[in-house]
Design a protein around this motif. Structure first.
Motif, mmCIF file in Angstrom:
data_model
loop_
_atom_site.group_PDB
_atom_site.id
_atom_site.type_symbol
_atom_site.label_atom_id
_atom_site.label_comp_id
_atom_site.label_asym_id
_atom_site.label_seq_id
_atom_site.Cartn_x
_atom_site.Cartn_y
_atom_site.Cartn_z
ATOM 1 N N VAL A 185 22.519 20.872 27.111
ATOM 2 C CA VAL A 185 22.142 19.676 26.350
ATOM 3 C C VAL A 185 21.250 18.806 27.218
ATOM 4 O O VAL A 185 21.616 18.457 28.344
ATOM 5 N N ARG A 212 19.298 21.089 22.377
ATOM 6 C CA ARG A 212 20.564 21.747 22.716
ATOM 7 C C ARG A 212 20.538 23.236 22.398
ATOM 8 O O ARG A 212 19.958 23.662 21.409
ATOM 9 N N SER A 240 26.491 26.174 27.055
ATOM 10 C CA SER A 240 26.067 24.945 26.382
ATOM 11 C C SER A 240 25.097 24.206 27.287
ATOM 12 O O SER A 240 25.428 23.882 28.430
#
Length: 277
Positions: free
Chosen positions: A223, A209, A221
């Motif tokens: 992930v 991440r 972000s």
């Protein structure tokens, strides 16, 4: 930070290790290459044991040993509960290098040690440990008493080499030994607060991440699940500029984010840590 509650972690000749059909000698080369620093255990009869009782309140403990086979081919087992349960480590160890083996269990007053099933078989043992936690840490040698180690915090002040206005990039390589479902940080750029930071970490056990926050607002972000492997060295790459963020692992592009501003006010690079811990 950890405490090793097993005493005489390298010297099995001490009476703290109660031996039945096993002879111990402090004559083995240790994992640090030092002569006569580790112990040789020789079974003088069938199912020889050497055990240490640790009087301590109930907790989640990891018991670990570095083990190398010296002679023989019989079964080698470890225990942390006085032989109620034995874990067979025969297939894990070899005669060339030390192997770290471990057991994790919640209990009070662990009794840890070995059982060598075949008379005449020998193993070399070093850096025995009993620690609270779900995985073994780096070695903490002990003698007459338990020994603690404060946790490390590695930080580097950001200088002119860091471009707060972007673009920026970073490559990090590390060996991962982590078991569990919590987050494990590998590095963070920050101003020491939860307001401004760029965080690279392993989340939920195995996900890779990349997260950036500016003025308390998440900007990017990325992930990607199941990219980390325990006990394996991996290389991570992070790249950022306004509205363009990317994450790489082991030579592979694994995620991008096309929106978000850059994190401002960066002062510190924390290695193996979050912005404040």
């Amino acid at each position: 930070g950890r405490v090793n509650s097993a005493i005489y972690s390298r010297d099995y000749t001490n009476a703290a290790w109660v031996k039945t059909n096993i002879a111990a000698a402090l004559d083995a080369i240790g994992i640090d290459g030092v002569a006569n620093a580790a112990s040789t255990l020789t079974a003088s009869g069938a199912s020889g044991t050497t055990l240490q009782t640790v009087i301590i309140a109930s907790a989640g403990f990891t018991t670990s040993f570095y083990v190398r086979r010296k002679t023989g081919t019989g079964t080698i087992e470890i225990t942390d509960d006085n032989g109620v349960n034995y874990t067979d480590i025969t297939s894990l160890i070899n005669s060339s290098t030390y192997t770290l083996v471990n057991i994790t269990r919640t209990q009070a007053n662990p009794v840890l040690g070995f059982r060598i099933t075949t008379s005449g078989d020998e193993i070399e043992v070093d850096m025995s440990a009993l620690e609270t936690g779900g995985f073994p840490s780096s070695p903490i040698p002990t003698t007459t008493v338990t020994r603690s180690r404060a946790k490390d915090y590695l930080a580097y002040s950001v200088g002119s080499w860091y471009n707060n206005g972007g673009p920026g990039s970073l490559i990090a390589e590390g060996f991962v030994l982590f078991i569990g479902s919590a987050h494990a940080s590998w590095l963070t750029f920050s101003d020491g607060s939860a307001t401004n930071y760029i965080w690279g970490f392993r989340s939920n056990g195995a996900a890779s991440r990349y997260l950036s926050v500016d003025a308390g607002i998440g900007q990017s972000s990325i992930v990607v699940a199941n990219k980390w492997v325990d006990g394996q060295t991996s290389k991570i790459g992070m790249v950022w500029q306004t509205d363009d963020f990317a994450l790489y692992q082991d030579g592979e592009s694994i995620g991008t984010d096309a929106t978000g501003t850059l994190t401002s006010g960066i002062t510190t690079l924390s290695i193996g840590a979050y912005y404040n811990s």
